[in-house]
Motif scaffolding. Structure first.
Motif, PDB file in Angstrom:
ATOM      1  N   LYS A  12       0.842  -1.200   0.000  1.00  0.00           N
ATOM      2  CA  LYS A  12       0.000   0.000   0.000  1.00  0.00           C
ATOM      3  C   LYS A  12       0.876   1.249   0.000  1.00  0.00           C
ATOM      4  CE  LYS A  12      -3.965  -2.046   2.261  1.00  0.00           C
ATOM      5  NZ  LYS A  12      -5.007  -1.892   3.252  1.00  0.00           N
ATOM      6  N   LEU A  13       0.377   2.290  -0.675  1.00  0.00           N
ATOM      7  CA  LEU A  13       1.096   3.556  -0.733  1.00  0.00           C
ATOM      8  C   LEU A  13       1.211   4.149   0.665  1.00  0.00           C
ATOM      9  CD1 LEU A  13       2.373   5.778  -2.516  1.00  0.00           C
ATOM     10  CD2 LEU A  13       0.099   6.806  -2.669  1.00  0.00           C
ATOM     11  N   GLU A  14       2.448   4.366   1.107  1.00  0.00           N
ATOM     12  CA  GLU A  14       2.695   4.902   2.446  1.00  0.00           C
ATOM     13  C   GLU A  14       3.005   6.398   2.385  1.00  0.00           C
ATOM     14  OE1 GLU A  14       5.086   3.304   6.221  1.00  0.00           O
ATOM     15  OE2 GLU A  14       6.390   3.803   4.529  1.00  0.00           O
ATOM     16  N   ASN A  15       3.774   6.790   1.365  1.00  0.00           N
ATOM     17  CA  ASN A  15       4.163   8.187   1.260  1.00  0.00           C
ATOM     18  C   ASN A  15       4.425   8.518  -0.200  1.00  0.00           C
ATOM     19  OD1 ASN A  15       4.724  10.789   1.987  1.00  0.00           O
ATOM     20  ND2 ASN A  15       6.653  10.344   3.005  1.00  0.00           N
ATOM     21  N   GLN A  16       4.313   9.800  -0.513  1.00  0.00           N
ATOM     22  CA  GLN A  16       4.570  10.251  -1.866  1.00  0.00           C
ATOM     23  C   GLN A  16       5.251  11.611  -1.801  1.00  0.00           C
ATOM     24  OE1 GLN A  16       1.321  11.664  -4.603  1.00  0.00           O
ATOM     25  NE2 GLN A  16       1.862   9.743  -5.626  1.00  0.00           N
ATOM     26  N   LEU A  17       6.308  11.771  -2.565  1.00  0.00           N
ATOM     27  CA  LEU A  17       7.032  13.027  -2.659  1.00  0.00           C
ATOM     28  C   LEU A  17       6.941  13.487  -4.107  1.00  0.00           C
ATOM     29  CD1 LEU A  17       8.990  15.152  -1.404  1.00  0.00           C
ATOM     30  CD2 LEU A  17      10.851  13.681  -2.152  1.00  0.00           C
ATOM     31  N   THR A  18       6.421  14.675  -4.309  1.00  0.00           N
ATOM     32  CA  THR A  18       6.319  15.253  -5.643  1.00  0.00           C
ATOM     33  C   THR A  18       7.280  16.420  -5.741  1.00  0.00           C
ATOM     34  OG1 THR A  18       3.977  14.649  -5.759  1.00  0.00           O
ATOM     35  CG2 THR A  18       4.762  16.289  -7.336  1.00  0.00           C
ATOM     36  N   ILE A  19       8.139  16.382  -6.733  1.00  0.00           N
ATOM     37  CA  ILE A  19       9.112  17.457  -6.958  1.00  0.00           C
ATOM     38  C   ILE A  19       8.782  18.110  -8.293  1.00  0.00           C
ATOM     39  CG2 ILE A  19      11.539  18.037  -7.284  1.00  0.00           C
ATOM     40  CD1 ILE A  19      12.238  15.610  -5.556  1.00  0.00           C
ATOM     41  N   THR A  20       8.532  19.405  -8.252  1.00  0.00           N
ATOM     42  CA  THR A  20       8.252  20.187  -9.452  1.00  0.00           C
ATOM     43  C   THR A  20       9.413  21.150  -9.673  1.00  0.00           C
ATOM     44  OG1 THR A  20       5.898  20.089  -8.934  1.00  0.00           O
ATOM     45  CG2 THR A  20       6.578  21.681 -10.582  1.00  0.00           C
ATOM     46  N   LYS A  32       9.974  22.871  -6.038  1.00  0.00           N
ATOM     47  CA  LYS A  32       9.088  22.682  -4.887  1.00  0.00           C
ATOM     48  C   LYS A  32       8.940  21.206  -4.622  1.00  0.00           C
ATOM     49  CE  LYS A  32       6.464  26.884  -5.234  1.00  0.00           C
ATOM     50  NZ  LYS A  32       5.192  27.543  -5.227  1.00  0.00           N
ATOM     51  N   GLN A  33       9.003  20.852  -3.331  1.00  0.00           N
ATOM     52  CA  GLN A  33       8.798  19.475  -2.915  1.00  0.00           C
ATOM     53  C   GLN A  33       7.546  19.427  -2.057  1.00  0.00           C
ATOM     54  OE1 GLN A  33      12.337  17.939  -1.076  1.00  0.00           O
ATOM     55  NE2 GLN A  33      13.641  18.554  -2.769  1.00  0.00           N
ATOM     56  N   ARG A  34       6.614  18.540  -2.440  1.00  0.00           N
ATOM     57  CA  ARG A  34       5.345  18.414  -1.722  1.00  0.00           C
ATOM     58  C   ARG A  34       5.178  16.995  -1.197  1.00  0.00           C
ATOM     59  NH1 ARG A  34       1.737  22.637  -3.042  1.00  0.00           N
ATOM     60  NH2 ARG A  34       2.541  23.954  -4.704  1.00  0.00           N
ATOM     61  N   ASN A  35       4.479  16.881  -0.058  1.00  0.00           N
ATOM     62  CA  ASN A  35       4.215  15.560   0.497  1.00  0.00           C
ATOM     63  C   ASN A  35       2.932  14.984  -0.097  1.00  0.00           C
ATOM     64  OD1 ASN A  35       2.088  16.799   1.845  1.00  0.00           O
ATOM     65  ND2 ASN A  35       3.072  16.771   3.844  1.00  0.00           N
ATOM     66  N   ILE A  41       6.907  20.977   1.378  1.00  0.00           N
ATOM     67  CA  ILE A  41       7.945  20.629   2.354  1.00  0.00           C
ATOM     68  C   ILE A  41       9.105  21.612   2.205  1.00  0.00           C
ATOM     69  CG2 ILE A  41       9.556  18.852   3.112  1.00  0.00           C
ATOM     70  CD1 ILE A  41       7.634  16.792   1.823  1.00  0.00           C
ATOM     71  N   TYR A  42       9.554  21.769   0.963  1.00  0.00           N
ATOM     72  CA  TYR A  42      10.636  22.700   0.661  1.00  0.00           C
ATOM     73  C   TYR A  42      10.272  23.498  -0.566  1.00  0.00           C
ATOM     74  CZ  TYR A  42      13.488  19.776   3.717  1.00  0.00           C
ATOM     75  OH  TYR A  42      13.972  19.075   4.783  1.00  0.00           O
ATOM     76  N   ASP A  43      10.670  24.750  -0.563  1.00  0.00           N
ATOM     77  CA  ASP A  43      10.460  25.646  -1.692  1.00  0.00           C
ATOM     78  C   ASP A  43      11.811  26.303  -1.979  1.00  0.00           C
ATOM     79  OD1 ASP A  43       9.528  27.363  -3.613  1.00  0.00           O
ATOM     80  OD2 ASP A  43       8.328  28.573  -2.244  1.00  0.00           O
ATOM     81  N   LEU A  61      23.002  31.635  -6.087  1.00  0.00           N
ATOM     82  CA  LEU A  61      22.543  31.719  -4.700  1.00  0.00           C
ATOM     83  C   LEU A  61      21.259  30.913  -4.575  1.00  0.00           C
ATOM     84  CD1 LEU A  61      22.565  32.893  -1.812  1.00  0.00           C
ATOM     85  CD2 LEU A  61      21.501  34.963  -2.749  1.00  0.00           C
ATOM     86  N   SER A  62      21.212  30.010  -3.615  1.00  0.00           N
ATOM     87  CA  SER A  62      20.050  29.153  -3.384  1.00  0.00           C
ATOM     88  C   SER A  62      19.273  29.654  -2.175  1.00  0.00           C
ATOM     89  CB  SER A  62      20.510  27.715  -3.141  1.00  0.00           C
ATOM     90  OG  SER A  62      19.419  26.918  -2.747  1.00  0.00           O
ATOM     91  N   TYR A  63      17.959  29.775  -2.348  1.00  0.00           N
ATOM     92  CA  TYR A  63      17.060  30.153  -1.259  1.00  0.00           C
ATOM     93  C   TYR A  63      16.199  28.947  -0.901  1.00  0.00           C
ATOM     94  CZ  TYR A  63      18.006  35.016  -2.559  1.00  0.00           C
ATOM     95  OH  TYR A  63      18.610  36.209  -2.835  1.00  0.00           O
ATOM     96  N   LYS A  64      16.047  28.689   0.383  1.00  0.00           N
ATOM     97  CA  LYS A  64      15.176  27.615   0.852  1.00  0.00           C
ATOM     98  C   LYS A  64      14.077  28.251   1.687  1.00  0.00           C
ATOM     99  CE  LYS A  64      15.312  23.363   3.585  1.00  0.00           C
ATOM    100  NZ  LYS A  64      16.208  22.509   4.386  1.00  0.00           N
ATOM    101  N   ASN A  65      12.834  28.063   1.251  1.00  0.00           N
ATOM    102  CA  ASN A  65      11.678  28.650   1.922  1.00  0.00           C
ATOM    103  C   ASN A  65      11.840  30.159   2.119  1.00  0.00           C
ATOM    104  OD1 ASN A  65      10.504  26.077   2.065  1.00  0.00           O
ATOM    105  ND2 ASN A  65      11.564  25.647   3.966  1.00  0.00           N
ATOM    106  N   GLY A  66      12.394  30.828   1.091  1.00  0.00           N
ATOM    107  CA  GLY A  66      12.517  32.271   1.093  1.00  0.00           C
ATOM    108  C   GLY A  66      13.741  32.854   1.773  1.00  0.00           C
ATOM    109  N   LYS A  67      14.570  31.991   2.366  1.00  0.00           N
ATOM    110  CA  LYS A  67      15.763  32.474   3.060  1.00  0.00           C
ATOM    111  C   LYS A  67      17.022  31.983   2.339  1.00  0.00           C
ATOM    112  CE  LYS A  67      13.436  32.384   7.501  1.00  0.00           C
ATOM    113  NZ  LYS A  67      13.370  31.789   8.822  1.00  0.00           N
TER     114      LYS A  67
END
Length: 79
Positions: A12-20, A32-35, A41-43, A61-67
């Motif tokens: 059975k599907l336990e978890n799913q990570l979608t990366i766009t 963007k990573q979504r659960n 989860i991360y932007d 320069l990499s920003y994670k969640n705007g920082k």
């Protein structure tokens, strides 16, 4: 581009990570990573700061969640 990673437990599907990922002029611009529930989860955003004479990026320069998170500097050797 969208990638989906599934984790199964007992068949059975336990978890799913979608990366766009979005690209601009051939460079990754946003990620963007979504659960499984669709919550972010991360932007990540990328700001390309410097290019070489051949228009390849050499500083980003990499920003994670705007920082700001980190700077990547790369050196390209052409033959």
């Amino acid at each position: 581009m969208k990638q989906i990673f599934n984790t199964f437990k007992n068949g059975k599907l336990e978890n799913q990570l979608t990366i766009t990922v979005e690209y601009y002029k051939g460079n990754m611009f946003k990620q963007k990573q979504r659960n499984i529930n669709g919550n972010i989860i991360y932007d990540y955003n990328f700001e390309y700061l410097k290019y070489d004479d051949r228009e390849n990026w050499i500083k980003v320069l990499s920003y994670k969640n705007g920082k700001p998170e980190y700077v990547v500097i790369r050196e390209i050797e052409y033959y």
